[in-house]
Design a protein around this motif. Sequence first.
Motif, PDB file in Angstrom:
ATOM      1  N   THR A   1      42.747  51.861  31.046  1.00 15.74           N
ATOM      2  CA  THR A   1      42.778  51.533  29.451  1.00 15.74           C
ATOM      3  C   THR A   1      43.450  52.352  28.643  1.00 15.74           C
TER       4      THR A   1
ATOM      5  N   TYR B   1      40.860  45.774  25.303  1.00 18.98           N
ATOM      6  CA  TYR B   1      40.508  46.970  24.687  1.00 18.98           C
ATOM      7  C   TYR B   1      41.154  47.125  23.317  1.00 18.98           C
TER       8      TYR B   1
ATOM      9  N   ILE C   1      40.835  51.622  36.903  1.00 21.19           N
ATOM     10  CA  ILE C   1      40.965  50.865  35.402  1.00 21.19           C
ATOM     11  C   ILE C   1      41.528  51.551  34.467  1.00 21.19           C
TER      12      ILE C   1
ATOM     13  N   ILE D   1      40.614  44.718  35.671  1.00 21.37           N
ATOM     14  CA  ILE D   1      39.594  44.047  34.797  1.00 21.37           C
ATOM     15  C   ILE D   1      39.520  42.623  35.069  1.00 21.37           C
TER      16      ILE D   1
ATOM     17  N   ASP E   1      37.658  40.182  26.332  1.00 23.60           N
ATOM     18  CA  ASP E   1      37.921  40.993  27.278  1.00 23.60           C
ATOM     19  C   ASP E   1      39.022  41.740  27.272  1.00 23.60           C
TER      20      ASP E   1
ATOM     21  N   ARG F   1      45.256  41.577  29.262  1.00 26.39           N
ATOM     22  CA  ARG F   1      44.465  41.686  28.416  1.00 26.39           C
ATOM     23  C   ARG F   1      44.872  41.341  27.075  1.00 26.39           C
TER      24      ARG F   1
END
Length: 275
Positions: free
Chosen positions: A21, A40, A19, A117, A38, A28
């Motif tokens: 990020t 970052y 994942i 995600i 949901d 996202r």
Amino acid sequence: MGALRGNGVTDLRFSAEEIDTSRPHPARMYDYYLGGRDNYETDREAAERIIAVSPDIVDSARANRDFMARAVRAVVADGARQIIDIGTGIPTSPNTHEVARGIAPDTRVVYVDNDPIVAAHADAKLTGTPGTGFVVGDVRTPEKILAEPVVRELIDFSRPVALLLVAVLHFVTDEEDPAGIVAALTRSAAPGSHLVISHGTADFHGRNQVADEVYRKSTARLSLRRHEEIRPFFDGWDLLEPGLVRVPGWRPDPAAGDPERRGPIGVYGGVGRKG
């Protein structure tokens, strides 16, 4: 991908390393535009850079989401009972199966997205009932998507299928051949099938250099296209009225007011029917 288990759901497990990020992801960022949680910090920072110079991106995302719901209702009303939704994005209710089953409770839906995600939310929000499934897959590998066990379990390709490519093809570059991808996904579609596409454009407000830079540093580059470049994706399909138009103007809800009064929504949408 994980092992197939009951009700067309794949057992999805990802390590932290899988994942990413560190870079923003379009799914996202889209969630952030829609007011979701949901996402970052890297996604929020990237989205805010674009909002600062193009605040209409938020209206465009919401108008695109509304188009998806109207298009799903239209294809189900026209007989669709099985749907493949590629580029699902972070689940935002009402999701495709919720909209479809509001009309036809027996509709089967397979969701496809390349972001782990999104997969992490699949069990709770997308595949909690029989007749729904999720596949981790990339639109750039259409044959692999169609061969997935979940797809083969839930979708009968001898019968009409509705294919949703909502806000996904503008993340496919010309070199990756978006028209060829659409053709590969729909080559064996039975008569009565539907093709739903929405696609970002700069026809109404020009190129946004900040957006180009942000998405270039994300997990997918942005390839906005003109109307005449998007229309050929529907070659071989009969476009339903009103054709390929800005998404607020595609069969608008009368209660929403005049769609032409909306801001410079930079998204085209259309629905095609085969045969």
